[in-house]
Design a protein around this motif. Structure first.
Motif, PDB file in Angstrom:
ATOM      1  N   ALA A  12       7.197  -4.762   4.073  1.00 54.65           N
ATOM      2  CA  ALA A  12       6.225  -3.863   3.459  1.00 54.65           C
ATOM      3  C   ALA A  12       6.917  -2.840   2.558  1.00 54.65           C
ATOM      4  CB  ALA A  12       5.413  -3.150   4.542  1.00 54.65           C
TER       5      ALA A  12
ATOM      6  N   SER B 185       6.237  -2.356  -1.387  1.00 53.46           N
ATOM      7  CA  SER B 185       5.737  -1.087  -1.924  1.00 53.46           C
ATOM      8  C   SER B 185       6.534  -0.613  -3.142  1.00 53.46           C
ATOM      9  CB  SER B 185       5.759  -0.016  -0.841  1.00 53.46           C
ATOM     10  OG  SER B 185       7.092   0.274  -0.444  1.00 53.46           O
TER      11      SER B 185
ATOM     12  N   PRO C  38       2.832   0.211  -5.882  1.00 51.37           N
ATOM     13  CA  PRO C  38       2.664   1.584  -5.368  1.00 51.37           C
ATOM     14  C   PRO C  38       1.418   1.777  -4.514  1.00 51.37           C
ATOM     15  CG  PRO C  38       3.292   1.607  -7.684  1.00 51.37           C
ATOM     16  CD  PRO C  38       2.994   0.175  -7.334  1.00 51.37           C
TER      17      PRO C  38
ATOM     18  N   LEU D 150       0.523   0.228  -2.099  1.00 49.86           N
ATOM     19  CA  LEU D 150       0.842  -0.024  -0.687  1.00 49.86           C
ATOM     20  C   LEU D 150       1.439   1.196   0.007  1.00 49.86           C
ATOM     21  CD1 LEU D 150       2.390  -3.609  -0.944  1.00 49.86           C
ATOM     22  CD2 LEU D 150       0.068  -2.989  -0.253  1.00 49.86           C
ATOM     23  N   ARG D 151       1.734   2.244  -0.764  1.00 48.34           N
ATOM     24  CA  ARG D 151       2.361   3.433  -0.188  1.00 48.34           C
ATOM     25  C   ARG D 151       1.302   4.347   0.418  1.00 48.34           C
ATOM     26  NH1 ARG D 151       6.095   4.676  -5.536  1.00 48.34           N
ATOM     27  NH2 ARG D 151       7.182   2.657  -5.567  1.00 48.34           N
ATOM     28  N   SER D 152       0.773   3.947   1.558  1.00 52.25           N
ATOM     29  CA  SER D 152      -0.264   4.739   2.241  1.00 52.25           C
ATOM     30  C   SER D 152      -0.225   4.442   3.728  1.00 52.25           C
ATOM     31  CB  SER D 152      -1.651   4.423   1.679  1.00 52.25           C
ATOM     32  OG  SER D 152      -2.021   3.086   2.010  1.00 52.25           O
TER      33      SER D 152
ATOM     34  N   THR E  34      -1.046   0.913   4.980  1.00 56.95           N
ATOM     35  CA  THR E  34       0.037  -0.070   5.043  1.00 56.95           C
ATOM     36  C   THR E  34       0.699  -0.063   6.414  1.00 56.95           C
ATOM     37  OG1 THR E  34       0.449   0.216   2.677  1.00 56.95           O
ATOM     38  CG2 THR E  34       2.185  -0.815   3.976  1.00 56.95           C
TER      39      THR E  34
END
Length: 217
Positions: free
Chosen positions: A132, A136, A140, A142-144, A147
């Motif tokens: 992951a 990411s 970008p 996926l940067r939460s 995720t």
């Protein structure tokens, strides 16, 4: 497979030690590391594959009859590893070092227990987190925190699938496999120039536990 140029060693790999062909498991195999003598004899049984290391081809001759022998069980908490270490070759090297010193070494595998969910979750979460994290970098979005939840869910599902596909075995089946391997060695040691009355059982970590249990039972 040649790993180092040492004509003192003869390796014979992948012998089935379970005499029952219908109940054999892929881990019911062992490898043999023996001191080599000069010559080019192919008088071995065809049950295993013969690999000699070095420029000259070694053979196990009559002059070796009566050598001491050892059975070495690998470690891993009864849950990991094999008779052949893929990364460093640790277990193969144990057999080779015995052979260099005039001892015929038998290195078996045995069936393993699948790790528990907690341990599998740790392993799979680490793998999923790395994947992951790499994703990411390029995506970008996926940067939460979502995720993180998805990573944990994937790790849980993959761990469950692994336990379903490979449930493993439970004690005392590890010991039963070890006893079967030792019995095979005792019956076939003479074929490799070894004396079964000079047999020593050793191991590393969980393998030493198996060796101890065989000696006291």
């Amino acid at each position: 497979k040649r790993r180092m140029a040492d004509p003192r060693i003869v390796e014979r790999l992948d012998f089935w030690y379970n005499p029952d062909a219908f109940s054999r498991h892929p881990r019911h195999k062992l490898d043999v590391y023996a001191p080599a003598t000069t010559g080019d004899s192919e008088s071995f049984s065809r049950e295993g594959s013969r690999v000699s290391i070095g420029e000259s081809r070694g053979s196990i001759g009559e002059s070796q009859q009566g050598r001491p022998c050892v059975v070495f069980f690998h470690g891993g908490g009864w849950k990991r590893f094999d008779r052949r270490s893929r990364l460093l070759g640790t277990h193969q090297n144990v057999g080779r070092e015995f052979a260099k010193r005039g001892v015929v070494a038998f290195v078996p595998s045995y069936r393993l227990t699948t790790p528990g969910m907690f341990q599998l979750m740790i392993d799979h979460t680490l793998i999923a987190s790395v994947l992951a994290g790499l994703a990411s970098i390029f995506f970008p979005i996926l940067r939460s925190w979502i995720t993180i939840l998805v990573t944990l869910a994937i790790a849980y599902l993959s761990a469950q699938v692994r336990r379903w596909v490979n449930p493993g075995v439970r004690h005392p089946q590890h010991c039963e496999d070890a006893a079967m391997a030792v019995s095979w060695v005792h019956q076939h040691a003479h074929e490799f120039g070894a004396d079964p009355t000079k047999l020593t059982i050793v191991g590393h970590s969980a393998g030493s536990h198996l060796a101890m249990m065989l000696c006291v039972c």
